[in-house]
Design an enzyme around this catalytic site. Structure first.
Site, mmCIF file in Angstrom:
data_model
loop_
_atom_site.group_PDB
_atom_site.id
_atom_site.type_symbol
_atom_site.label_atom_id
_atom_site.label_comp_id
_atom_site.label_asym_id
_atom_site.label_seq_id
_atom_site.Cartn_x
_atom_site.Cartn_y
_atom_site.Cartn_z
ATOM 1 N N CYS B 86 0.932 -1.063 0.050
ATOM 2 C CA CYS B 86 0.089 0.069 0.038
ATOM 3 C C CYS B 86 0.825 1.359 0.085
ATOM 4 O O CYS B 86 1.436 1.564 -0.877
ATOM 5 C CB CYS B 86 -0.892 -0.258 1.320
ATOM 6 S SG CYS B 86 -2.503 1.053 1.092
ATOM 7 N N HIS B 194 -3.433 -5.455 1.111
ATOM 8 C CA HIS B 194 -2.784 -5.747 2.287
ATOM 9 C C HIS B 194 -2.887 -7.158 2.626
ATOM 10 O O HIS B 194 -3.749 -7.796 3.584
ATOM 11 C CB HIS B 194 -3.451 -5.092 3.469
ATOM 12 C CG HIS B 194 -3.246 -3.474 3.317
ATOM 13 N ND1 HIS B 194 -2.246 -2.942 4.099
ATOM 14 C CD2 HIS B 194 -4.070 -2.650 2.809
ATOM 15 C CE1 HIS B 194 -2.410 -1.688 3.945
ATOM 16 N NE2 HIS B 194 -3.194 -1.374 3.259
ATOM 17 N N GLU B 196 -1.149 -8.708 4.915
ATOM 18 C CA GLU B 196 -1.341 -8.609 6.329
ATOM 19 C C GLU B 196 -2.436 -8.802 7.119
ATOM 20 O O GLU B 196 -2.500 -9.116 8.349
ATOM 21 C CB GLU B 196 -0.193 -7.975 6.992
ATOM 22 C CG GLU B 196 -0.623 -6.468 7.223
ATOM 23 C CD GLU B 196 -0.921 -5.534 6.193
ATOM 24 O OE1 GLU B 196 -0.625 -6.011 4.974
ATOM 25 O OE2 GLU B 196 -1.042 -4.462 5.978
#
Lengths: 79, 223
Positions: B86, B194, B196
């Site tokens: 990002c 993302h 994660e």
């Protein structure tokens, strides 16, 4: 000095396009090719105008604009 | 990887999520403040999401001048895997470590939602273990995520098989539905989604786990 930064020709300008779409509702019927951009104003300590312009052009190219998508124009402005 | 450095700029806000996600993959990770210049303790680097330096001027424009970035460039050149997520992707493009730029979403709205992706290349540290065509659902969370580049750059990305992830249903106006790209060596990768935040089916998706496992399992690519 003044640096004007706008998106390069051919790069999508969603802000400019949105402004243009809103114009008819406000009664502006003959306004086209709206481009949105940013303006930076600053003072430069330099021996003469050419030197000040060179500093401003370097600043414009290295920080104030991203040459991948933006054009920067430098001109003299009185603060 | 023995130890991953997760860079923290003023305004980063996904660094703890990344450390936690890598920890779940049994990979120690620690936060590295942006003024650091010695990254020799790490064999992998992550530039996390957030708003580095407030995203003033342009996302990534000021972060590029953080002291740590010269060391990131050196590490990238020596083959150390570098992942920009990002805002980290935006920083990598501004720093010239990846080509192109991320501009405002075509719809001028901030988008925060799960998005469907397709793996488009396995020639990267992030996607090397996930077959081309695999469908992944991973959240995006950005205002400036529309990938942009000139024709020559796009042709080069295609020719060198460096487009690693594409959106299935382009949410932001990215050229060629690009969600992530790699450098020519494949060790530097940037993506807007993302991974994660996609580590558990309990929270909607575990599809990020495979990508990050690929990343931490990759060695130094010397080339």
């Amino acid at each position: 000095m003044q640096v004007d930064v706008t998106l390069r020709e051919g790069i999508a300008d969603p802000a400019g396009a949105t402004i243009e779409r809103a114009l008819p509702a406000l009664g502006f019927t003959g306004v086209h090719r709206v481009r949105a951009g940013k303006t930076f104003l600053f003072a430069v300590e330099a021996p003469d105008e050419a030197a000040a312009r060179a500093v401003a052009a370097d600043l414009a190219a290295r920080l104030l604009s991203n040459p991948v998508i933006e054009d920067a124009r430098v001109r003299e402005a009185t603060a | 990887m023995r130890r991953v450095g997760v860079l923290v700029f003023p305004g980063s806000n996904c660094e703890h999520d990344v450390v936690r996600a890598l920890g779940e993959l049994d990979t120690p990770a620690e936060l590295v403040w942006h003024s650091a210049t010695d990254l020799s303790a790490y064999d992998g680097l992550v530039l996390p999401g957030g708003f580095a330096h407030g995203d003033y001027l342009r996302p990534g424009a000021l972060a590029r001048f953080s002291p740590v970035m010269a060391s990131v460039a050196d590490a990238a050149a020596s083959g150390v895997p570098v992942l920009g997520i990002c805002n980290g992707f935006q920083v990598l493009t501004e720093a010239g470590l990846l080509p192109g730029a991320l501009q405002q979403n075509a719809g001028l709205t901030f988008i925060s939602e799960p998005t469907a992706l397709r793996v488009a290349s396995t020639r990267s540290v992030l996607t090397r273990t996930t077959p081309v065509g695999t469908r992944l659902v991973i959240p995006i969370n950005h205002f400036s995520g529309a990938y942009t580049c000139d024709d020559a750059t796009y042709d080069e990305l295609v020719a060198q098989d460096r487009i690693v992830l594409r959106y299935e249903d382009n949410p932001n106006g990215s050229r060629g539905d690009i969600a992530g790209i790699a450098n020519a060596a494949g060790n530097v990768v940037g993506l807007m989604p993302h991974p994660e935040r996609a580590m558990s089916t309990l929270l909607g998706s575990a599809d990020g786990r495979e990508l990050l496992a690929s990343f931490v399992g990759s060695g130094v690519l010397v080339g």
